[in-house]
Design a protein around this motif. Structure first.
Motif, PDB file in Angstrom:
ATOM      1  N   HIS A 246      11.814  70.845  69.190  1.00  0.00           N
ATOM      2  CA  HIS A 246      11.037  71.806  69.969  1.00  0.00           C
ATOM      3  C   HIS A 246       9.743  72.079  69.198  1.00  0.00           C
ATOM      4  CE1 HIS A 246      14.569  72.856  72.553  1.00  0.00           C
ATOM      5  NE2 HIS A 246      15.217  72.487  71.465  1.00  0.00           N
ATOM      6  N   LEU A 247       8.645  71.527  69.662  1.00  0.00           N
ATOM      7  CA  LEU A 247       7.361  71.643  68.980  1.00  0.00           C
ATOM      8  C   LEU A 247       6.542  72.755  69.636  1.00  0.00           C
ATOM      9  CD1 LEU A 247       6.449  67.841  68.804  1.00  0.00           C
ATOM     10  CD2 LEU A 247       7.848  69.183  67.205  1.00  0.00           C
ATOM     11  N   ALA A 248       6.257  73.813  68.885  1.00  0.00           N
ATOM     12  CA  ALA A 248       5.433  74.909  69.400  1.00  0.00           C
ATOM     13  C   ALA A 248       3.974  74.604  69.096  1.00  0.00           C
ATOM     14  CB  ALA A 248       5.846  76.234  68.761  1.00  0.00           C
ATOM     15  N   VAL A 249       3.154  74.572  70.151  1.00  0.00           N
ATOM     16  CA  VAL A 249       1.732  74.244  70.003  1.00  0.00           C
ATOM     17  C   VAL A 249       0.931  75.231  70.843  1.00  0.00           C
ATOM     18  CG1 VAL A 249       2.220  71.795  69.622  1.00  0.00           C
ATOM     19  CG2 VAL A 249       1.765  72.614  71.936  1.00  0.00           C
ATOM     20  N   VAL A 250      -0.370  75.302  70.582  1.00  0.00           N
ATOM     21  CA  VAL A 250      -1.207  76.176  71.405  1.00  0.00           C
ATOM     22  C   VAL A 250      -1.176  75.645  72.839  1.00  0.00           C
ATOM     23  CG1 VAL A 250      -2.688  76.920  69.505  1.00  0.00           C
ATOM     24  CG2 VAL A 250      -3.294  74.877  70.806  1.00  0.00           C
ATOM     25  N   PRO A 251      -1.148  76.540  73.824  1.00  0.00           N
ATOM     26  CA  PRO A 251      -0.971  76.104  75.218  1.00  0.00           C
ATOM     27  C   PRO A 251      -1.965  75.042  75.679  1.00  0.00           C
ATOM     28  CG  PRO A 251      -0.683  78.468  75.059  1.00  0.00           C
ATOM     29  CD  PRO A 251      -1.159  78.010  73.705  1.00  0.00           C
ATOM     30  N   SER A 252      -3.195  75.121  75.198  1.00  0.00           N
ATOM     31  CA  SER A 252      -4.203  74.161  75.656  1.00  0.00           C
ATOM     32  C   SER A 252      -3.932  72.738  75.171  1.00  0.00           C
ATOM     33  CB  SER A 252      -5.599  74.598  75.191  1.00  0.00           C
ATOM     34  OG  SER A 252      -5.649  74.683  73.775  1.00  0.00           O
ATOM     35  N   SER A 253      -3.051  72.582  74.163  1.00  0.00           N
ATOM     36  CA  SER A 253      -2.745  71.250  73.623  1.00  0.00           C
ATOM     37  C   SER A 253      -1.490  70.641  74.215  1.00  0.00           C
ATOM     38  CB  SER A 253      -2.576  71.340  72.096  1.00  0.00           C
ATOM     39  OG  SER A 253      -3.747  71.811  71.477  1.00  0.00           O
ATOM     40  N   ALA A 254      -0.696  71.441  74.936  1.00  0.00           N
ATOM     41  CA  ALA A 254       0.629  70.986  75.347  1.00  0.00           C
ATOM     42  C   ALA A 254       0.561  69.778  76.283  1.00  0.00           C
ATOM     43  CB  ALA A 254       1.385  72.128  76.009  1.00  0.00           C
ATOM     44  N   ALA A 255      -0.275  69.836  77.307  1.00  0.00           N
ATOM     45  CA  ALA A 255      -0.339  68.734  78.269  1.00  0.00           C
ATOM     46  C   ALA A 255      -0.798  67.440  77.609  1.00  0.00           C
ATOM     47  CB  ALA A 255      -1.271  69.105  79.424  1.00  0.00           C
ATOM     48  N   THR A 256      -1.806  67.551  76.726  1.00  0.00           N
ATOM     49  CA  THR A 256      -2.291  66.361  76.013  1.00  0.00           C
ATOM     50  C   THR A 256      -1.195  65.774  75.143  1.00  0.00           C
ATOM     51  OG1 THR A 256      -4.561  67.201  75.981  1.00  0.00           O
ATOM     52  CG2 THR A 256      -3.979  65.543  74.330  1.00  0.00           C
ATOM     53  N   LEU A 257      -0.477  66.631  74.438  1.00  0.00           N
ATOM     54  CA  LEU A 257       0.580  66.139  73.554  1.00  0.00           C
ATOM     55  C   LEU A 257       1.686  65.466  74.358  1.00  0.00           C
ATOM     56  CD1 LEU A 257       1.713  65.928  70.700  1.00  0.00           C
ATOM     57  CD2 LEU A 257       2.752  68.192  71.009  1.00  0.00           C
ATOM     58  N   GLU A 258       2.110  66.076  75.453  1.00  0.00           N
ATOM     59  CA  GLU A 258       3.147  65.464  76.283  1.00  0.00           C
ATOM     60  C   GLU A 258       2.697  64.095  76.795  1.00  0.00           C
ATOM     61  OE1 GLU A 258       4.091  68.156  79.406  1.00  0.00           O
ATOM     62  OE2 GLU A 258       5.159  69.579  78.102  1.00  0.00           O
ATOM     63  N   HIS A 259       1.464  64.012  77.275  1.00  0.00           N
ATOM     64  CA  HIS A 259       0.938  62.753  77.820  1.00  0.00           C
ATOM     65  C   HIS A 259       0.881  61.668  76.743  1.00  0.00           C
ATOM     66  CE1 HIS A 259      -1.495  60.066  80.281  1.00  0.00           C
ATOM     67  NE2 HIS A 259      -2.357  59.971  79.280  1.00  0.00           N
ATOM     68  N   GLU A 260       0.329  62.017  75.585  1.00  0.00           N
ATOM     69  CA  GLU A 260       0.149  61.023  74.522  1.00  0.00           C
ATOM     70  C   GLU A 260       1.483  60.568  73.951  1.00  0.00           C
ATOM     71  OE1 GLU A 260      -2.482  59.476  73.503  1.00  0.00           O
ATOM     72  OE2 GLU A 260      -3.848  60.494  74.889  1.00  0.00           O
ATOM     73  N   LEU A 261       2.432  61.510  73.775  1.00  0.00           N
ATOM     74  CA  LEU A 261       3.738  61.114  73.246  1.00  0.00           C
ATOM     75  C   LEU A 261       4.475  60.216  74.233  1.00  0.00           C
ATOM     76  CD1 LEU A 261       5.005  64.422  71.562  1.00  0.00           C
ATOM     77  CD2 LEU A 261       4.284  62.316  70.416  1.00  0.00           C
ATOM     78  N   THR A 262       4.369  60.518  75.522  1.00  0.00           N
ATOM     79  CA  THR A 262       5.000  59.671  76.531  1.00  0.00           C
ATOM     80  C   THR A 262       4.415  58.264  76.494  1.00  0.00           C
ATOM     81  OG1 THR A 262       5.410  61.583  77.965  1.00  0.00           O
ATOM     82  CG2 THR A 262       5.449  59.407  78.993  1.00  0.00           C
ATOM     83  N   ASN A 263       3.101  58.159  76.346  1.00  0.00           N
ATOM     84  CA  ASN A 263       2.452  56.847  76.265  1.00  0.00           C
ATOM     85  C   ASN A 263       2.882  56.072  75.027  1.00  0.00           C
ATOM     86  OD1 ASN A 263       1.074  57.235  78.638  1.00  0.00           O
ATOM     87  ND2 ASN A 263      -0.858  57.850  77.665  1.00  0.00           N
ATOM     88  N   ARG A 264       3.292  56.784  73.987  1.00  0.00           N
ATOM     89  CA  ARG A 264       3.703  56.126  72.747  1.00  0.00           C
ATOM     90  C   ARG A 264       5.198  55.860  72.715  1.00  0.00           C
ATOM     91  NH1 ARG A 264      -0.257  57.656  68.221  1.00  0.00           N
ATOM     92  NH2 ARG A 264      -2.106  58.326  69.366  1.00  0.00           N
ATOM     93  N   GLY A 265       5.872  56.080  73.846  1.00  0.00           N
ATOM     94  CA  GLY A 265       7.279  55.707  73.941  1.00  0.00           C
ATOM     95  C   GLY A 265       8.273  56.816  73.687  1.00  0.00           C
ATOM     96  N   TRP A 266       7.811  58.024  73.434  1.00  0.00           N
ATOM     97  CA  TRP A 266       8.724  59.134  73.215  1.00  0.00           C
ATOM     98  C   TRP A 266       9.165  59.715  74.559  1.00  0.00           C
ATOM     99  CZ3 TRP A 266      10.526  60.195  68.451  1.00  0.00           C
ATOM    100  CH2 TRP A 266       9.804  59.704  67.371  1.00  0.00           C
ATOM    101  N   ARG A 267      10.383  60.195  74.597  1.00  0.00           N
ATOM    102  CA  ARG A 267      10.880  60.829  75.826  1.00  0.00           C
ATOM    103  C   ARG A 267      10.663  62.333  75.716  1.00  0.00           C
ATOM    104  NH1 ARG A 267      16.967  60.588  78.480  1.00  0.00           N
ATOM    105  NH2 ARG A 267      16.523  61.990  80.227  1.00  0.00           N
ATOM    106  N   VAL A 268       9.773  62.844  76.545  1.00  0.00           N
ATOM    107  CA  VAL A 268       9.474  64.264  76.569  1.00  0.00           C
ATOM    108  C   VAL A 268      10.329  64.926  77.632  1.00  0.00           C
ATOM    109  CG1 VAL A 268       7.679  66.005  76.933  1.00  0.00           C
ATOM    110  CG2 VAL A 268       7.127  63.870  75.737  1.00  0.00           C
ATOM    111  N   VAL A 269      10.988  66.038  77.266  1.00  0.00           N
ATOM    112  CA  VAL A 269      11.902  66.724  78.168  1.00  0.00           C
ATOM    113  C   VAL A 269      11.202  67.935  78.751  1.00  0.00           C
ATOM    114  CG1 VAL A 269      14.165  67.818  78.399  1.00  0.00           C
ATOM    115  CG2 VAL A 269      13.833  65.956  76.745  1.00  0.00           C
ATOM    116  N   ALA A 270      11.180  68.041  80.052  1.00  0.00           N
ATOM    117  CA  ALA A 270      10.556  69.184  80.693  1.00  0.00           C
ATOM    118  C   ALA A 270      11.383  70.437  80.447  1.00  0.00           C
ATOM    119  CB  ALA A 270      10.419  68.941  82.201  1.00  0.00           C
ATOM    120  N   GLU A 271      10.710  71.568  80.192  1.00  0.00           N
ATOM    121  CA  GLU A 271      11.430  72.820  79.996  1.00  0.00           C
ATOM    122  C   GLU A 271      12.012  73.295  81.313  1.00  0.00           C
ATOM    123  OE1 GLU A 271      10.363  75.725  76.815  1.00  0.00           O
ATOM    124  OE2 GLU A 271       8.360  75.136  77.436  1.00  0.00           O
TER     125      GLU A 271
END
Length: 373
Positions: free
Chosen positions: A348-373
């Motif tokens: 569970h990575l806590a980040v500033v709200p403005s970074s969350a969408a970018t982080l989810e998108h980039e991690l998904t592109n790099r092969g990580w499975r992001v779980v929606a809250e």
């Protein structure tokens, strides 16, 4: 290469008690370049702190300390403080016990005016569930409040010397009266410890099948229940009045909850008053959580949480951190949920709200499975 800033603390510093706090203080001061002498009633504890690099044991040829830090349990701290004031007539003396008023009263009753001027109690608001020198960390106090419990008897130079130690260890000095400190820690430290222990005690006779269902919520609530019972017994009896007062208020809330739940059990889930009783406590809990200061003791701040599945394989968590860094997002806080034997965990990575969408998108592109809250 930049040179390390000169320490504010004047040494040598004598640390009495080489448990978690004492050894962590000694390690931090040594890192800052301050000479440290160690003292402990246990030869093995003293030897371990020495071997960890916390300082050298006090000996007959040791220089007179400029400052003595008493890091013993609170039930003996008063006597140790008084002994230090008598043995070292030119030294400033502080203790770092979790209670302050009872120790201040002992010193006031037994010390003369000159000795009282050289003493001020203090308390770094930092710790771990594990005790002893083996759990010590030179960075334990970084960014944490360090209470200086000054009264009118302490000389300004005494308070300044203890403030210097806090700053050298990366802590944030806060000045409170001894009783003000004890009232505060009853709310934010002592009652939470008891609450965690009470919940964990319900697990002693719990069926194995129930325990197999335990998730991160239970681990979060009971984490500090692993603390040293003997040390905490000494802390709690030393602050008995404020802790009892807070527990009475907690009992009133519990009684309201029990009444609401018993009504629902007897008359059905929509029994008059049952839903309201539960909602009031949960809502008050939301409000209380929102008031807890944020990262590094700053103002409370809401973060967005990005949940990422992490395979239970060596190096995977480190790889995740590395890729978050390459993406250019700062992790403000982290919790890891992982059950024994599970093939994956959830970070569970806590980040500033403005970074969350970018982080989810980039991690998904790099092969990580992001779980929606």
């Amino acid at each position: 290469m930049t040179s390390q800033a000169a320490p504010l603390t004047t040494g040598p510093v004598k640390v009495v008690g080489t448990g978690l706090l004492g050894t962590s203080i000694a390690l931090g001061l040594r890192t800052a370049g301050v000479a440290v002498q160690l003292s402990d009633a246990s030869p093995s504890a003293l030897a371990l702190a020495r071997d960890l690099g916390a300082g050298e044991p006090e000996g007959p040829d040791s220089a007179e300390p400029a400052l003595v830090v008493v890091a013993t349990p609170p039930d003996v701290a008063g006597d140790v403080v008084l002994d230090a004031l008598r043995r070292h007539p030119d030294a400033v003396v502080t203790d770092v016990a979790s209670v302050k008023a009872v120790i201040a009263a002992e010193v006031t009753a037994a010390a003369d005016g000159a000795q009282r001027a050289r003493y001020v109690g203090s308390h770094p608001m930092a710790g771990r569930e594990r005790s002893g020198a083996a759990a010590a960390d030179a960075d334990l106090f970084a960014g944490r409040p360090w209470v200086i419990a000054a009264d009118d008897a302490a000389a300004p130079a005494t308070t300044a010397a203890v403030r210097a130690v806090a700053l050298d260890l990366g802590a944030l000095p806060v000045t409170l009266a001894p009783q003000e400190h004890d009232d505060a820690v009853a709310v934010v430290s002592h009652v939470p410890q008891l609450a965690a222990s009470l919940v964990a005690a319900r697990l002693v006779d719990a069926p194995e099948g129930a325990l197999s269902l335990a998730g991160q919520g239970l681990r979060d609530v009971t984490r500090i229940a692993a603390s040293d019972p003997r040390l905490w017994a000494a802390i709690l009896v030393g602050n008995a009045g404020p802790v009892a007062a807070e527990l009475r208020l907690l009992r009133e809330d519990l009684d309201g909850l029990i009444t609401g739940l018993e009504s629902a059990a007897a008359e059905g889930p929509l029994a008059p008053g049952s839903v309201g009783a539960l909602s009031r406590v949960m809502t008050a809990g939301n409000t209380g959580v929102d008031r807890i200061p944020g990262k590094h003791g700053g103002a409370p701040r809401r973060y967005a949480t990005v949940q990422v599945l992490v395979p239970d394989e060596p190096g995977e968590l480190g790889r995740l951190f590395g890729e978050v860094g390459h993406i250019g997002v700062n992790i403000e806080d982290l919790t890891l949920e992982h059950s024994a034997g599970a093939r994956v965990g959830i970070a569970h990575l806590a980040v500033v709200p403005s970074s969350a969408a970018t982080l989810e998108h980039e991690l998904t592109n790099r092969g990580w499975r992001v779980v929606a809250e």
